[in-house]
Enzyme design. Structure first.
Site, PDB file in Angstrom:
ATOM      1  N   ALA A  11      -0.229 -12.264  -0.288  1.00 52.39           N
ATOM      2  CA  ALA A  11      -1.574 -11.262  -1.136  1.00 52.39           C
ATOM      3  C   ALA A  11      -1.250 -11.892  -2.348  1.00 52.39           C
ATOM      4  O   ALA A  11      -2.431 -11.786  -2.651  1.00 52.39           O
ATOM      5  CB  ALA A  11      -0.462  -9.764  -0.609  1.00 52.39           C
ATOM      6  N   ARG A  16      -1.698 -20.342 -10.593  1.00 53.34           N
ATOM      7  CA  ARG A  16      -1.708 -22.138 -11.095  1.00 53.34           C
ATOM      8  C   ARG A  16      -2.561 -22.982 -10.248  1.00 53.34           C
ATOM      9  O   ARG A  16      -2.179 -23.859 -10.425  1.00 53.34           O
ATOM     10  CB  ARG A  16      -0.021 -22.353 -11.017  1.00 53.34           C
ATOM     11  CG  ARG A  16       0.363 -22.133 -12.282  1.00 53.34           C
ATOM     12  CD  ARG A  16       2.600 -22.276 -11.911  1.00 53.34           C
ATOM     13  NE  ARG A  16       2.201 -20.755 -10.668  1.00 53.34           N
ATOM     14  CZ  ARG A  16       3.558 -20.696  -9.928  1.00 53.34           C
ATOM     15  NH1 ARG A  16       4.956 -22.117 -10.730  1.00 53.34           N
ATOM     16  NH2 ARG A  16       4.126 -19.815 -10.112  1.00 53.34           N
ATOM     17  N   GLY A  80       5.226  -7.005  -5.725  1.00 58.11           N
ATOM     18  CA  GLY A  80       6.920  -7.919  -4.924  1.00 58.11           C
ATOM     19  C   GLY A  80       6.938  -8.567  -4.325  1.00 58.11           C
ATOM     20  O   GLY A  80       6.112  -7.647  -3.361  1.00 58.11           O
ATOM     21  N   ASN A 172      17.683 -19.984  -3.620  1.00 59.20           N
ATOM     22  CA  ASN A 172      16.789 -18.638  -2.319  1.00 59.20           C
ATOM     23  C   ASN A 172      15.151 -20.026  -2.203  1.00 59.20           C
ATOM     24  O   ASN A 172      14.439 -19.489  -2.826  1.00 59.20           O
ATOM     25  CB  ASN A 172      17.157 -17.304  -2.725  1.00 59.20           C
ATOM     26  CG  ASN A 172      15.795 -17.366  -1.674  1.00 59.20           C
ATOM     27  OD1 ASN A 172      15.277 -17.253  -0.333  1.00 59.20           O
ATOM     28  ND2 ASN A 172      15.407 -15.501  -2.302  1.00 59.20           N
ATOM     29  N   ASN A 380     -32.815 -51.857  24.582  1.00 58.88           N
ATOM     30  CA  ASN A 380     -33.305 -52.378  23.167  1.00 58.88           C
ATOM     31  C   ASN A 380     -34.286 -52.217  21.854  1.00 58.88           C
ATOM     32  O   ASN A 380     -35.252 -51.676  22.816  1.00 58.88           O
ATOM     33  CB  ASN A 380     -34.057 -54.062  22.886  1.00 58.88           C
ATOM     34  CG  ASN A 380     -33.399 -54.419  21.987  1.00 58.88           C
ATOM     35  OD1 ASN A 380     -32.371 -55.178  22.160  1.00 58.88           O
ATOM     36  ND2 ASN A 380     -34.132 -55.102  21.259  1.00 58.88           N
ATOM     37  N   ASN A 389     -39.050 -37.672  14.057  1.00 58.08           N
ATOM     38  CA  ASN A 389     -38.804 -36.581  14.979  1.00 58.08           C
ATOM     39  C   ASN A 389     -39.227 -35.353  14.320  1.00 58.08           C
ATOM     40  O   ASN A 389     -39.239 -34.463  15.051  1.00 58.08           O
ATOM     41  CB  ASN A 389     -37.246 -36.830  15.172  1.00 58.08           C
ATOM     42  CG  ASN A 389     -36.613 -36.275  13.715  1.00 58.08           C
ATOM     43  OD1 ASN A 389     -37.316 -36.952  12.928  1.00 58.08           O
ATOM     44  ND2 ASN A 389     -35.503 -35.359  13.930  1.00 58.08           N
ATOM     45  N   SER A 408     -39.203 -54.524  16.772  1.00 58.18           N
ATOM     46  CA  SER A 408     -38.579 -54.532  15.410  1.00 58.18           C
ATOM     47  C   SER A 408     -40.111 -53.349  14.910  1.00 58.18           C
ATOM     48  O   SER A 408     -41.030 -53.837  14.985  1.00 58.18           O
ATOM     49  CB  SER A 408     -38.381 -55.919  14.537  1.00 58.18           C
ATOM     50  OG  SER A 408     -37.457 -56.449  15.382  1.00 58.18           O
ATOM     51  N   ALA A 426     -43.843 -55.412  18.386  1.00 62.83           N
ATOM     52  CA  ALA A 426     -43.608 -54.875  16.837  1.00 62.83           C
ATOM     53  C   ALA A 426     -44.189 -54.982  16.515  1.00 62.83           C
ATOM     54  O   ALA A 426     -45.616 -54.537  16.149  1.00 62.83           O
ATOM     55  CB  ALA A 426     -42.979 -56.139  16.293  1.00 62.83           C
ATOM     56  N   ARG A 443     -51.522 -52.593  16.370  1.00 70.59           N
ATOM     57  CA  ARG A 443     -51.494 -52.915  14.852  1.00 70.59           C
ATOM     58  C   ARG A 443     -52.979 -53.429  14.672  1.00 70.59           C
ATOM     59  O   ARG A 443     -53.691 -53.764  15.507  1.00 70.59           O
ATOM     60  CB  ARG A 443     -50.993 -54.147  15.202  1.00 70.59           C
ATOM     61  CG  ARG A 443     -50.223 -54.582  15.365  1.00 70.59           C
ATOM     62  CD  ARG A 443     -48.991 -55.309  15.973  1.00 70.59           C
ATOM     63  NE  ARG A 443     -47.449 -55.570  16.602  1.00 70.59           N
ATOM     64  CZ  ARG A 443     -47.481 -56.743  17.412  1.00 70.59           C
ATOM     65  NH1 ARG A 443     -48.397 -58.457  17.108  1.00 70.59           N
ATOM     66  NH2 ARG A 443     -46.498 -57.168  17.873  1.00 70.59           N
TER      67      ARG A 443
HETATM   68  C1  UD1 Z   1      10.438 -15.859  -4.536  1.00 67.00           C
HETATM   69  C2  UD1 Z   1      11.912 -15.090  -4.905  1.00 67.00           C
HETATM   70  C3  UD1 Z   1      13.337 -16.307  -5.201  1.00 67.00           C
HETATM   71  C4  UD1 Z   1      12.814 -17.628  -4.137  1.00 67.00           C
HETATM   72  C5  UD1 Z   1      11.062 -17.873  -4.112  1.00 67.00           C
HETATM   73  C6  UD1 Z   1      11.548 -19.169  -3.570  1.00 67.00           C
HETATM   74  C7  UD1 Z   1      11.100 -12.967  -4.959  1.00 67.00           C
HETATM   75  C8  UD1 Z   1      11.995 -12.144  -5.751  1.00 67.00           C
HETATM   76  N1  UD1 Z   1      11.664 -14.172  -5.547  1.00 67.00           N
HETATM   77  O1  UD1 Z   1      10.333 -16.240  -5.717  1.00 67.00           O
HETATM   78  O2  UD1 Z   1      14.075 -15.623  -5.047  1.00 67.00           O
HETATM   79  O3  UD1 Z   1      13.604 -18.852  -4.928  1.00 67.00           O
HETATM   80  O4  UD1 Z   1      10.623 -17.261  -3.882  1.00 67.00           O
HETATM   81  O5  UD1 Z   1      10.337 -20.312  -2.961  1.00 67.00           O
HETATM   82  O6  UD1 Z   1      11.291 -12.676  -3.393  1.00 67.00           O
HETATM   83  N2  UD1 Z   1       3.889 -12.198  -2.320  1.00 67.00           N
HETATM   84  C9  UD1 Z   1       2.701 -11.171  -2.328  1.00 67.00           C
HETATM   85  N3  UD1 Z   1       2.584 -10.177  -2.682  1.00 67.00           N
HETATM   86  C10 UD1 Z   1       3.495  -9.699  -3.600  1.00 67.00           C
HETATM   87  C11 UD1 Z   1       4.250 -11.090  -4.217  1.00 67.00           C
HETATM   88  C12 UD1 Z   1       4.758 -12.269  -3.970  1.00 67.00           C
HETATM   89  O7  UD1 Z   1       2.267 -11.201  -1.011  1.00 67.00           O
HETATM   90  O8  UD1 Z   1       3.232  -8.480  -4.213  1.00 67.00           O
HETATM   91  C13 UD1 Z   1       3.418 -13.431  -1.855  1.00 67.00           C
HETATM   92  C14 UD1 Z   1       3.205 -14.341  -2.981  1.00 67.00           C
HETATM   93  O9  UD1 Z   1       2.605 -14.634  -2.174  1.00 67.00           O
HETATM   94  C15 UD1 Z   1       3.901 -15.467  -2.009  1.00 67.00           C
HETATM   95  C16 UD1 Z   1       5.302 -15.776  -1.759  1.00 67.00           C
HETATM   96  O10 UD1 Z   1       5.151 -13.950  -1.784  1.00 67.00           O
HETATM   97  O11 UD1 Z   1       3.501 -16.297  -0.906  1.00 67.00           O
HETATM   98  C17 UD1 Z   1       6.306 -15.687  -3.308  1.00 67.00           C
HETATM   99  O12 UD1 Z   1       5.948 -15.398  -4.135  1.00 67.00           O
HETATM  100  P1  UD1 Z   1       6.087 -15.679  -5.681  1.00 67.00           P
HETATM  101  O13 UD1 Z   1       5.559 -14.665  -6.562  1.00 67.00           O
HETATM  102  O14 UD1 Z   1       5.666 -16.827  -5.154  1.00 67.00           O
HETATM  103  O15 UD1 Z   1       7.765 -15.156  -5.876  1.00 67.00           O
HETATM  104  P2  UD1 Z   1       8.691 -16.685  -6.277  1.00 67.00           P
HETATM  105  O16 UD1 Z   1       8.965 -15.526  -8.097  1.00 67.00           O
HETATM  106  O17 UD1 Z   1       7.600 -18.130  -6.490  1.00 67.00           O
HETATM  107 MG    MG Z   2       6.424 -19.070  -4.817  1.00 63.85          MG
END
Ligand code: UD1
Ligand code: MG
Length: 457
Positions: A11, A16, A80, A172, A380, A389, A408, A426, A443
């Site tokens: 989502a 970046r 999140g 993680n 040819n 065309n 040609s 030609a 021609r």
């Molecule tokens: C997350 C992990 C972190 C891990 C890292 C690995 C958490 C809190 N942290 O951090 O421990 O080391 O991934 O790459 O989970 N996304 C949503 N909706 C949201 C937020 C995020 O769909 O509300 C999706 C993002 O598009 C992405 C993925 O979840 O594809 C990870 O989100 P991101 O914000 O990159 O998490 P990190 O801070 O990298």
């Molecule tokens: Mg990430």
């Protein structure tokens, strides 16, 4: 097999990338980034696969249109990763089994790794298993905190970690297996009392530990594989790894690459054995190439079917075309969509074709445009031939019978038919049909004025 589902988080916007297109839609080796983890989950047996989408949701859905195993869940506001997974629950209603949780921005994740993770998780009857890796530079990742007995106790995010936790090198990956019952019962208990005020999926680890459920970490040896792409430099790195994998598979199945580091083959291309590919070729769009072909340097091929023994010479561009066996094309030819070249056809330099059928053994060796034409066998086409065309409004067809010889610098003003075995002299502009076995010549008679140059100097 026990039931397996997957949730792929996609989502986020991917700020970046500095792009108008969200991160997971940027392509790596011919597929939008998100298609790679989805394919890995599918190969590991996950069904359904729930995509959590938010930004540019329609475009993400479009990538998977028609895929019966894909369900989409909207996350309107990105609060999140924990919140994102909670948004997927409705789409998983009724599912019982193991849920794989992946991120949409990890294109290097291999299906074998997910299979290993699922097995490890199942073998230990775990509620939660986290895929981890040990990194020299763990900065930015969540760290895996273990107790004195080495048991996982929680995951702490970079921004919440104290200096001691920041020294932990086990990170993680953001890839997990969770039992559905545990996930459904607990995901909504995750709070957002942390540095980023986000709902952290990672908090489920401490929650499982608190409930004395089995919570494990499986470390992968290949940290590259879980690399998350955040910017375009990382996208290029990931694409390079994908290409290496793709090229290696082709080489192991009998394809020669003069320099695999400079060979750009997208996902989904098939190439027969003993085909040789020279540097700086780009091949994609599900192209199929037969065996014993030679593809010279700087050739670009997309959406084509190429038979055995074909020779594509340097600098040619082939799109949406079908080549039968032993066809030669180029150098610097352009085959546009709808071109079909039957066996032993020869297309030479600076020839452009579009919606053309050329019969067996026919040749257009130099400097020619053939569009909207049906050309028989053993024809040819002389240097500089043009099928006219387009009248500015509509496209018209040119039909050339078997055994015709076009000299040609001939223009064929379509719609027009040249009957079989005729010869067009030609320099002729053909504006009327030519019957079979005839000579067509149009021609302006030549006039020589003796001494003209001397008088005019
Ligand atoms: C997350 C992990 C972190 C891990 C890292 C690995 C958490 C809190 N942290 O951090 O421990 O080391 O991934 O790459 O989970 N996304 C949503 N909706 C949201 C937020 C995020 O769909 O509300 C999706 C993002 O598009 C992405 C993925 O979840 O594809 C990870 O989100 P991101 O914000 O990159 O998490 P990190 O801070 O990298
Ligand atoms: Mg990430």
């Amino acid at each position: 097999m026990e039931s397996r589902a997957a949730v792929v988080l996609a989502a986020g916007k991917g700020t970046r990338m500095k792009s108008g297109v969200i991160k997971v839609l940027h392509a790596a080796a011919g597929l939008p980034m998100i298609a790679w983890p989805v394919a890995a989950a599918r190969e590991a047996g996950a069904d359904p696969i729930v995509l959590v989408i938010g930004h540019q949701a329609n475009a993400v859905q479009g990538v998977f249109r028609g895929a019966g195993d894909i369900r989409c869940a909207m996350q309107e506001e990105q609060l999140g990763t924990g919140h994102a997974v909670a948004c997927a629950l409705d789409a998983l209603a009724g599912f019982r089994g193991t849920v794989l949780i992946l991120c949409g921005d990890t294109p290097l994740l291999r299906p074998e790794t997910l299979t290993d993770l699922l097995k490890f998780h199942g073998d230990h009857s775990a509620a939660v298993t986290v895929l981890t890796a040990v990194m020299d530079d763990p900065y930015g990742y969540g760290r895996v905190v273990r107790d004195e007995n080495g048991r996982v106790t929680r995951i702490v995010e970079q921004k919440d970690a104290d200096p001691e936790e920041q020294d932990i090198r086990e990170i993680n990956s953001g890839i997990y297996c969770m039992e559905s019952a545990f996930l459904f019962d607990n995901i909504r208990s995750v709070g957002n009392d942390n540095a980023q005020q986000e709902y952290y999926l990672t908090d489920l680890v401490a929650l499982a530990v608190g409930k004395e459920l089995v919570c494990l970490a499986m470390s992968t040896a290949d940290a590259d594989e879980i690399m998350g792409v955040n910017d375009r430099a990382q996208l290029a790195d990931a694409a390079r790894v994908l290409r290496r994998r793709i090229n290696r598979e082709h080489m192991l199945s009998g394809v020669t690459m003069i320099d695999p580091e400079q060979t750009y083959i997208d996902h989904g291309v098939t190439i027969g054995s003993d085909t040789v590919i020279h540097p700086n070729c780009h091949i994609g769009g599900g192209t199929v190439i037969g065996s014993g072909c030679e593809i010279e340097q700087g050739v670009s091929i997309s959406d084509c079917r190429i038979g055995d023994g074909c020779h594509i010479k340097a600098g040619s561009v082939l799109e949406g075309s079908q080549l039968h066996q032993d066809v030669a094309v180029g150098p610097m030819a352009h085959l546009r969509p709808g071109t079909e070249l039957q066996s032993h056809v020869k297309i030479g330099n600076f020839v452009e074709t579009k919606k053309v059928l050329m019969g067996e053994g026919s040749k257009a060796s130099h400097l020619t445009y053939l569009g909207d034409a049906e050309i028989g066998r053993d024809v040819n086409i002389g240097c500089g031939t043009i099928t006219c065309n387009y009248d500015g409004v509509r496209k018209h067809r040119t039909v050339i019978g078997d055994g015709v010889f076009i000299g040609s610098d001939v223009q064929l003003v379509a719609p027009v038919t040249v009957g079989r075995n005729s010869l067009v002299a030609a320099g002729t502009t053909v504006t009327a049909d030519v019957p079979p076995d005839s000579l067509a010549i149009a021609r302006v008679p030549q006039v020589n004025k003796a001494g003209w140059r001397l008088r005019n100097k």
